[in-house]
Design an enzyme around this catalytic site. Structure first.
Site, PDB file in Angstrom:
ATOM      1  CD  GLU A 399      -3.280   0.085   2.129  1.00 28.62           C
ATOM      2  OE1 GLU A 399      -4.378  -0.443   1.932  1.00 28.62           O
ATOM      3  OE2 GLU A 399      -2.928   0.489   3.258  1.00 28.62           O
ATOM      4  CG  HIS A 420       7.076 -29.639  -0.465  1.00 32.41           C
ATOM      5  ND1 HIS A 420       7.548 -30.920  -0.622  1.00 32.41           N
ATOM      6  CD2 HIS A 420       7.745 -29.119   0.589  1.00 32.41           C
ATOM      7  CE1 HIS A 420       8.458 -31.166   0.305  1.00 32.41           C
ATOM      8  NE2 HIS A 420       8.605 -30.090   1.060  1.00 32.41           N
ATOM      9  CE  LYS A 535     -12.281   1.302   0.481  1.00 30.84           C
ATOM     10  NZ  LYS A 535     -11.730   2.215   1.463  1.00 30.84           N
TER      11      LYS A 535
HETATM   12  O1  PA5 Z   1      -4.202   1.040   5.810  1.00 32.12           O
HETATM   13  C1  PA5 Z   1      -5.300   1.457   5.496  1.00 32.12           C
HETATM   14  O2  PA5 Z   1      -5.518   2.653   5.417  1.00 32.12           O
HETATM   15  C2  PA5 Z   1      -6.442   0.511   5.231  1.00 32.12           C
HETATM   16  O3  PA5 Z   1      -6.021  -0.801   5.236  1.00 32.12           O
HETATM   17  C3  PA5 Z   1      -7.509   0.715   6.279  1.00 32.12           C
HETATM   18  O4  PA5 Z   1      -6.946   0.469   7.543  1.00 32.12           O
HETATM   19  C4  PA5 Z   1      -8.674  -0.190   6.040  1.00 32.12           C
HETATM   20  O5  PA5 Z   1      -9.220   0.082   4.780  1.00 32.12           O
HETATM   21  C5  PA5 Z   1      -9.718  -0.007   7.096  1.00 32.12           C
HETATM   22  O6  PA5 Z   1     -10.140   1.306   7.151  1.00 32.12           O
HETATM   23  P1  PA5 Z   1     -10.997   1.803   8.379  1.00 32.12           P
HETATM   24  O7  PA5 Z   1     -10.146   1.703   9.596  1.00 32.12           O
HETATM   25  O8  PA5 Z   1     -11.388   3.220   8.072  1.00 32.12           O
HETATM   26  O9  PA5 Z   1     -12.205   0.899   8.485  1.00 32.12           O
END
Ligand code: PA5
Length: 544
Positions: A399, A420, A535
């Site tokens: 990310e 394996h 999304k």
């Molecule tokens: O690292 C991130 O920003 C994402 O993985 C969020 O943590 C994840 O989408 C969850 O978001 P939220 O805490 O708003 O539910």
């Protein structure tokens, strides 16, 4: 007599004594120095106790060696990242170091503690199998610049670098509440549902699984929900908790994450139907934004205890905040030790010196391998309880780095299991992979292979050997196969053991490595614009 220290050298030490005019520092068994009050900060320092603490590890610059090894003159302000700010507790107008702490801790007391700490070397990076075409140290200037930018908060996305010094400033009152809530959860529940996705659950799961190991004896079962739309998974969990004593930690910064909000609605209804609204509220804990989003008002309306996700720490860095700490503490893990690990790492990795900072060495090695055409990084572990550390790591690097058409693809395998399956590809497939092997030096469990009379399975050649020893040989054989025969570079990272302190230290190691590595790509490590696209499409299809 000539000694090993020179003017301008950057050194580590421990403050062993504080006097009104300066702080005494021990560098090693033979060497001490003084940081004169005028060398502590760019501020005008009236009371040195507001800036430094006895027993504190520091990094300083040597400014004068002329008086010999027992009287080096050191400076903190000569290093931007070590220069101090007034740490007075402003509300109480008191120095953070009480009067009683003015004075000296004897060398005899402090040296063994410090040397022991240094000896431990919690996380070691070995590049001798990394097949690097070049020298990591050639990147020192880039690293100096980025280190300064990171710590000065002038880089891209710097609003989200709160994790950098979080261990020195987290809310102690909230930390105490986390421990109390964790105890209450242990008393009131057989099952804790941790409801969150991505950064809001991966860190906790990584810690709990790494530190407890598989099939751990535990009175509290932890189930992770709210991280999928799989109808089978959701329905099965709802069925599974029927008749069990349940507590819930719902974790969402936005409160609008659909996977989490949907599962939480169903769980909430289950809890209210079983316990009634009032008791359900005593069993539900919400970790969310202090003010914004939908979960905070919902929690306040329902009367849940709430914990805050700090504004300046993104999801993938949040394992060291209440997001990770409440489930981790509920699992019975020592979060004081975990935060001490983060704190010590905060100190240890606060140097740009590539010969002293393994996190930055790893960061640079990744970029060098990328230039050599190695665009997939395979996180390798030889312990099954590291599976979720790998998942957490993939989020952290994927990310943070995968943007603007750039970035190394983070992937993971668990050996020897995956030798394996995926082993074939790593050995003989496209030559665009390097491995980052994370080894645990001391396993949680071990035993010797028993001897058998008839040796029908012909395993007696291993009798008397430990399982961990065999695992190590599997690693050594694989390293040789991949590196020497297959030409696949291997970065080796060894972690001393799987305990809470080391986990805290390890996550900070990866945080700093990540920040350095991604800034070297000139990418903002702290945002994730790409995750919104699916999304948007999904909401359109769902008719939101
Ligand atoms: O690292 C991130 O920003 C994402 O993985 C969020 O943590 C994840 O989408 C969850 O978001 P939220 O805490 O708003 O539910």
């Amino acid at each position: 007599m000539k000694h090993k220290y020179t003017n301008g050298q950057i050194v580590e030490g421990v403050i062993t004594g504080i006097q009104p005019y300066g702080a005494f520092v021990v560098l090693d068994e033979e060497t001490t120095g003084l940081i004169h009050i005028s060398e502590v900060s760019d501020d005008f320092v009236r009371d040195i106790r507001q800036y430094v603490t006895q027993g504190e590890h520091i990094i300083a610059k040597i400014i004068d060696v002329s008086e010999g090894p027992s009287q080096l003159r050191l400076s903190l302000k000569a290093l931007n990242y070590s220069s101090r700010k007034d740490r007075t507790d402003k509300d109480n107008k008191r120095p953070l170091v009480p009067d009683a702490e003015l004075g000296f801790e004897t060398l005899e007391t402090i040296m063994p503690r410090w040397l022991k700490q240094k000896e431990k070397d919690m996380v070691k990076v070995d590049l001798s199998h990394a097949l690097l075409e070049g020298n990591v140290l050639d990147y020192q200037e880039d690293v100096n610049r980025i280190h300064e930018m990171l710590h000065a908060g002038t880089g891209k996305g710097s609003d989200y670098t709160g994790w950098l010094d979080w261990a020195n400033r987290y809310d102690k009152e909230e930390f105490a509440r986390i421990k109390t809530a964790a105890k209450r959860i242990q008393e009131q529940a057989d099952v804790l549902l941790v409801c969150g996705i991505g950064g809001s659950y991966l860190g906790a799961r990584a810690a709990i699984e790494m530190l407890q190991g598989p099939y751990a004896q535990s009175d509290l079962e932890i189930i992770y929900v709210g991280n999928t739309f799989s109808s089978t998974a959701i329905v099965r969990i709802l069925n599974y908790i029927k008749g069990k004593r349940v507590a819930v930690n719902v974790i969402s910064k936005s409160g609008t994450t659909t996977e989490t909000a949907l599962a939480f609605r169903m769980i909430r209804q289950h809890m209210e139907a079983v316990y009634g609204e009032e008791e359900a509220a005593q069993r539900i804990y919400a970790t969310t934004d202090a003010k914004n989003g939908l979960l905070k008002p919902l929690a306040d309306t329902k009367g849940y205890e709430t914990f805050v996700i700090p504004d300046d720490i993104g999801g993938r860095f949040s394992v060291i905040t209440p997001v990770g700490l409440l489930p981790i503490a509920a699992a019975g893990i020592d979060i004081d030790a975990l935060m001490q690990g983060v704190k010590d790492a905060t100190f240890e990795f606060n140097t740009p010196d590539l010969t002293a900072n393994p996190a930055y060495t790893y960061a640079v090695a990744r970029r060098m391998l990328e230039k050599q055409g190695k665009v997939t990084e395979m996180f390798v572990s030889y312990e099954t309880h590291m599976l979720f550390v790998a998942e957490w790591w993939k989020q952290l690097f994927g990310e943070s780095e995968g943007k603007e058409g750039k970035g190394i693809l983070p992937a993971s395998v668990n050996f020897s299991t995956d030798l394996h399956s995926m082993g074939q590809h790593i050995q003989d497939g496209t030559k665009n992979i390097f491995e980052t092997v994370v080894l645990i030096d001391n396993p949680i469990e071990d035993m010797l292979v028993p001897e058998e009379l008839n040796d029908l399975d012909q395993m007696n050649y291993l009798a008397g050997k430990s399982l961990h020893w065999i695992n190590q040989k599997a690693f050594e054989g694989t390293l040789e196969a991949h590196e020497v025969t297959g030409g696949v570079p291997n970065i080796l990272i060894s972690i001393e053991k799987a305990d809470a302190y080391t986990f805290g230290y390890m996550v900070y190691f990866f945080f700093t490595a990540l920040a350095m590595s991604v800034y070297m790509l000139d990418v903002n490590p702290f945002d994730q614009p790409g995750v919104e696209v699916y999304k948007k499409n999904m909401f359109r299809l769902l008719g939101k």
